[in-house]
Design an enzyme around this catalytic site. Sequence first.
Site, short mmCIF file in Angstrom:
data_model
loop_
_atom_site.label_atom_id
_atom_site.label_comp_id
_atom_site.label_asym_id
_atom_site.label_seq_id
_atom_site.Cartn_x
_atom_site.Cartn_y
_atom_site.Cartn_z
CE1 TYR A 163 0.59 -0.15 4.47
CE2 TYR A 163 -1.54 -1.25 4.63
CZ TYR A 163 -0.37 -0.83 5.22
OH TYR A 163 -0.16 -1.07 6.56
CE LYS A 178 5.43 -1.00 6.81
NZ LYS A 178 6.65 -1.66 7.32
C1 HXC Z 1 -7.10 3.42 17.27
C2 HXC Z 1 -5.15 3.27 18.49
C3 HXC Z 1 -5.19 1.85 18.44
C4 HXC Z 1 -6.28 1.25 17.74
C5 HXC Z 1 -3.44 2.46 19.55
N1 HXC Z 1 -4.05 3.58 19.19
N2 HXC Z 1 -4.09 1.37 19.10
N3 HXC Z 1 -6.09 4.04 17.91
N4 HXC Z 1 -7.20 2.06 17.15
N5 HXC Z 1 -6.40 -0.07 17.63
C6 HXC Z 1 -3.67 4.94 19.51
C7 HXC Z 1 -3.67 5.15 21.02
O1 HXC Z 1 -4.98 5.41 21.51
C8 HXC Z 1 -2.74 6.34 21.16
O2 HXC Z 1 -3.38 7.54 20.81
C9 HXC Z 1 -1.70 6.11 20.05
O3 HXC Z 1 -2.31 5.19 19.12
C10 HXC Z 1 -0.44 5.47 20.59
O4 HXC Z 1 -0.81 4.28 21.28
P1 HXC Z 1 0.12 3.66 22.42
O5 HXC Z 1 -0.48 2.36 22.80
O6 HXC Z 1 0.38 4.67 23.47
O7 HXC Z 1 1.49 3.48 21.63
P2 HXC Z 1 2.64 2.46 21.86
O8 HXC Z 1 2.61 1.85 23.23
O9 HXC Z 1 3.88 3.14 21.45
O10 HXC Z 1 2.29 1.27 20.84
C11 HXC Z 1 2.40 1.46 19.45
C12 HXC Z 1 1.31 0.69 18.74
C13 HXC Z 1 1.28 -0.76 19.17
C14 HXC Z 1 1.53 0.82 17.23
C15 HXC Z 1 -0.05 1.34 19.07
O11 HXC Z 1 0.22 -1.48 18.57
C16 HXC Z 1 2.57 -1.44 18.89
O12 HXC Z 1 3.55 -1.23 19.58
N6 HXC Z 1 2.64 -2.31 17.90
C17 HXC Z 1 3.87 -2.99 17.49
C18 HXC Z 1 3.57 -4.18 16.67
C19 HXC Z 1 2.69 -3.94 15.52
O13 HXC Z 1 1.83 -3.08 15.51
N7 HXC Z 1 2.86 -4.74 14.51
C20 HXC Z 1 1.98 -4.69 13.36
C21 HXC Z 1 2.78 -4.49 12.18
S1 HXC Z 1 1.95 -5.16 10.81
P3 HXC Z 1 -4.02 8.53 21.92
O14 HXC Z 1 -4.56 9.65 21.12
O15 HXC Z 1 -5.07 7.74 22.64
O16 HXC Z 1 -2.87 8.92 22.82
C22 HXC Z 1 2.24 -4.20 9.52
C23 HXC Z 1 1.80 -4.83 8.24
C24 HXC Z 1 1.02 -3.96 7.36
O17 HXC Z 1 2.72 -3.12 9.62
C25 HXC Z 1 -0.07 -4.67 6.59
C26 HXC Z 1 -1.37 -4.81 7.35
C27 HXC Z 1 -2.58 -5.09 6.51
#
Ligand code: HXC
Length: 307
Positions: A163, A178
């Site tokens: 994407y 990305k």
């Molecule tokens: C809406 C969300 C949310 C959700 C988090 N947020 N999850 N908003 N829907 N499901 C918001 C929070 O409310 C917050 O905003 C802000 O994002 C930051 O969230 P935190 O939890 O404080 O951040 P952090 O602890 O740093 O975590 C980062 C993260 C987390 C991205 C939110 O999921 C993470 O660490 N993920 C790592 C692994 C990951 O995501 N892997 C997937 C990669 S797959 P506010 O405003 O409330 O402060 C990929 C493939 C792509 O990339 C293809 C897919 C189809």
Amino acid sequence: MSPPGLRQPPPLGTSALSAGTYDGSVVIVTGGGTGLGKAIATEFGRLGASVGILSRNEQHRAAGVVAVEEAGGRAMAAPCDIRDPDAIATAFDAVESELGPIDILVNNAAGNFPVPAEDMSPNAWRTVVDIVLNGTFLCSRDLARRLIPAERDGAIVNVGASYAWTGGPGFAHSAAAKAGVKNLTETLAVEWAPYGIRVNGLVPGLMPHEDETAAIAAVPGKYEGQDSRVPAGRVGFPRELAWAATYLCSPYATYISGDSLVVDGANWQRRHTVQPPFTPVRQQLNRPPFGELAQPASSATPAKGSN
Ligand code: HXC
């Protein structure tokens, strides 16, 4: 009856390259303790590399080390939040002092969750862009600043997403980041080729694995009939991405730089002769209409004149 589609790959545990291809090489894989990153780290280990697993999460780091060691490689773990340049420097120092000078960096760590753009808070946008785009830049820069003065070659692989080319409805933050990573790959490949550093992108397709995040796993219908939703007639396997990563960093790819290799069985180019009915993102994610959603303070429209 459907035609058979793309054939199954060789079994898990086999390698595309000769045994020992990465003997004496040091590889860092960010986010190397889970999912596709773990598969990539494991394959480098199988081919003889010493692998540094970088992650914020201790359990993930431990899982990555075990996986690499089980494949016959040497591994160590270093805590790192790739949004923080000082944390990156500390982690890279730790890898170098235990394993030796770093040759290869796989920028795999990412952050992502599905959310309609109008629901996304400013911090949600910033968080994903910070991890995906800024983290990739900061890690790449750190490695280059070690390799260039030492006059050492290197290779960087940036894990991307298709994407980046098409836009990603439901994933505006990740898709934009990305796209930035793809563009950054092309810029850095030119800037650093004179120093012997290659920079490529690597794009996975649908490759289910046990570490998918809860937010992504919760996308409605995500796991229904996956094989039939791709032209290949089957989903991909993480090892297929790992073989591509080890090829891109190998001596057999020394003239490949600035490219992005898509490993998705041609899924991203698909078009129907007549497109299926369009479903808006809110409906795909089973969201209520925007006006019916309680607005968190952080996603409210800022007052006029504020930053
Ligand atoms: C809406 C969300 C949310 C959700 C988090 N947020 N999850 N908003 N829907 N499901 C918001 C929070 O409310 C917050 O905003 C802000 O994002 C930051 O969230 P935190 O939890 O404080 O951040 P952090 O602890 O740093 O975590 C980062 C993260 C987390 C991205 C939110 O999921 C993470 O660490 N993920 C790592 C692994 C990951 O995501 N892997 C997937 C990669 S797959 P506010 O405003 O409330 O402060 C990929 C493939 C792509 O990339 C293809 C897919 C189809």
